[in-house]
Design an enzyme around this catalytic site. Structure first.
Site, short mmCIF file in Angstrom:
data_model
loop_
_atom_site.label_atom_id
_atom_site.label_comp_id
_atom_site.label_asym_id
_atom_site.label_seq_id
_atom_site.Cartn_x
_atom_site.Cartn_y
_atom_site.Cartn_z
N ASN A 160 0.82 -1.21 0.00
CA ASN A 160 0.00 0.00 0.00
C ASN A 160 0.86 1.26 0.00
OD1 ASN A 160 -2.62 1.40 0.33
ND2 ASN A 160 -1.76 2.00 2.30
N HIS A 182 -9.10 2.82 6.07
CA HIS A 182 -7.83 2.96 5.36
C HIS A 182 -7.21 1.58 5.14
CE1 HIS A 182 -7.30 7.33 6.98
NE2 HIS A 182 -7.95 7.30 5.83
N GLU A 224 -0.77 1.15 -6.12
CA GLU A 224 -0.67 2.59 -6.35
C GLU A 224 0.49 2.92 -7.29
OE1 GLU A 224 -3.20 2.23 -2.77
OE2 GLU A 224 -1.27 1.31 -3.35
N GLU A 273 -8.05 20.05 9.85
CA GLU A 273 -8.32 19.05 8.83
C GLU A 273 -9.07 19.62 7.62
OE1 GLU A 273 -7.92 16.30 7.54
OE2 GLU A 273 -6.90 14.98 8.98
#
Length: 475
Positions: A160, A182, A224, A273
């Site tokens: 990942n 996640h 990815e 955030e």
């Protein structure tokens, strides 16, 4: 043009008039974040490199690298004036064959020109700063975190690369937020079941496509690295980490290697955030740093995130829209575009044809059940296929002239939510709001016959003529 690293992208931005330098001496606090905020607030804001930071001689900081649609257009090798809709379809075109991406392993990688494995002090190595004033510490907000599945360490597709917020909590200690949805949380759970640490590598300053893909909602078994290669058109170059069996970006500016301490949680936060609110303090995992490698003249790239719009919003925009679009289109070919650029898809606008009465609402239900939409897509707006979902004037026109509140507004209570959303109560729970602003079709009853004014498609060509005349007039 494709990019092997951050520097080649910065060169492209500079040639395109989208990079500026600050040579004056500045303090890490509070001036770096002020420049970052200022850059993203400028229309077509440039990337910024600061090369004279007090206390960090010879070290540079880059901010706002993805921080405007002009920058994203140049990443996609398009004119920086193209529309967001055009960028969406170009990104989707590049997405058409993600499995074709290539990965190339190299030796003597630039990211390992300097190796520090003793007396590690991140505060001395990297010009750290707080992203927002009331953050609980200095954060890496644009880091690509690499980790492997403990059950299948040789399965490259399950290695990942994800983007998670990281708080520097000590000279060699980093706190990390890993939310249940996640991918790294799946790997962490497996490691903690064995009471084993999970090796991780934190890459700072990577090529722009890898940064984009690191925050893209891919399947767990999709690489990815391969996706980034498919999007950029060049192989992703990786090398082995110096302390563990992880594949790290060979041309990264910095790589921080360490391992997550198993079965322990520590205070982390607050942090400003992406919804534009401070997230508070939570119990999160902690990483013990074992080594830091970097290029001889490294650039510390970080990202400003806070009250929208910020670079974070630009970075995750297309990489949120296109996966959702493709997931919808698999079974609903009437869908023509998805605009999920608002706070990682908390609000999403879908342009779709209506196959039959009530069909658009089914599109919303499907969006709300995608892997990303389950937790994020809480406000879903449906518009007709001839409405540009990236043009808010057209979207508001559709809402104003098509929505019948008693028939077209639906609230689904008690659904999964995004914990960082300040409207999520309790954190992680919420509601789904669906607004159907499409034109009703049979067998749904239409109260009155009204024909909407059609688009004049030929006007697009005339816009170019007028734009050229306007540019001459200003000379």
């Amino acid at each position: 043009m494709s990019f092997r690293d951050l520097r080649s992208y910065l060169d492209k931005l500079e040639k395109g008039g989208q990079l500026v330098y600050i040579h004056d001496e500045i303090l890490p606090e509070p001036e770096i974040r002020k420049y970052a905020r200022a850059a993203v607030d400028l229309p077509g804001g440039p990337a910024v490199i600061m090369d004279n930071i007090k206390g960090y001689k010879g070290k540079r900081v880059a901010v706002n690298v993805h921080g405007s649609w002009a920058n994203i257009a140049l990443m996609l090798d398009m004119p920086k004036t193209v529309t967001l809709r055009e960028q969406f379809y170009e990104f989707d075109r590049r997405w058409s064959n993600p499995e074709a991406g290539e990965v190339k392993f190299i030796q003597n990688a630039p990211c390992q020109e300097v190796v520090i494995d003793k007396d590690i002090n991140l505060f001395n190595i990297i010009p750290l700063f707080r992203v927002n004033r009331f953050d609980g510490g200095c954060y890496f907000a644009k880091a690509s975190v690499i980790s492997k599945d403990p059950d299948e360490p040789d399965n490259f597709d399950k290695e990942n690369v994800g983007m998670y917020r990281l708080q520097v909590q000590g000279p060699d200690i980093i706190g990390m937020q890993a939310l249940p949805f996640h991918d790294i949380s799946i790997q962490l759970r497996k490691a903690e079941e064995r009471n084993e640490p999970l090796p991780v590598a934190i890459a700072l300053g990577v090529d722009p496509f890898l940064s984009t893909v690191a925050c893209t909602p891919l399947r767990y078994d999709q690489s990815e690295y391969k996706f980034a290669s498919a999007l950029s058109g060049v192989p992703q170059e990786v090398t082995k980490a110096v302390t563990c069996d992880l594949d790290v970006p060979a041309n990264a500016e910095y790589v921080i290697e360490g391992e997550i301490i198993p079965r322990q949680r520590f205070a982390e936060g607050p942090f400003g955030e992406m919804p534009g609110s401070y997230s508070g303090v939570r119990r999160q995992v902690r990483i013990k740093v074992k080594a830091v490698t970097h290029r001889k003249d490294p650039i510390f790239e970080n990202l400003y995130v806070g009250r929208p719009w910020t670079e974070h919003d630009y970075l995750i925009a297309l990489s949120t829209c296109v996966p959702l679009y493709r997931q919808l289109k698999e079974t609903m070919p009437e869908v023509v575009a998805v605009n999920a650029i608002y706070q990682h898809g908390l609000t999403a606008i879908v342009a779709t044809g209506n196959r039959f009465g009530g069909y658009a609402k089914s599109v919303a239900f499907r969006l709300a059940s995608t892997p990303h939409g389950i937790s994020y897509c809480k406000n879903i707006i449906l518009v007709d296929a001839d409405v540009d979902p990236f043009n808010l004037v057209e979207v508001m026109w559709a809402i104003s002239t098509r929505v019948r509140a008693d028939k077209d507004v639906i609230v689904i209570p008690n659904t999964p939510g995004m914990p960082l959303d300040p409207a999520s109560e309790p954190p992680g729970m919420g509601n789904k709001l669906i607004i159907d602003a499409t034109t009703p079709v049979a067998p749904e009853k239409v109260m009155r016959e009204v024909r909407m004014v059609e688009k004049i498609e030929e006007a697009v060509a005339y816009q170019k003529v007028l734009a050229e005349l306007q540019s001459r007039a200003g000379r």
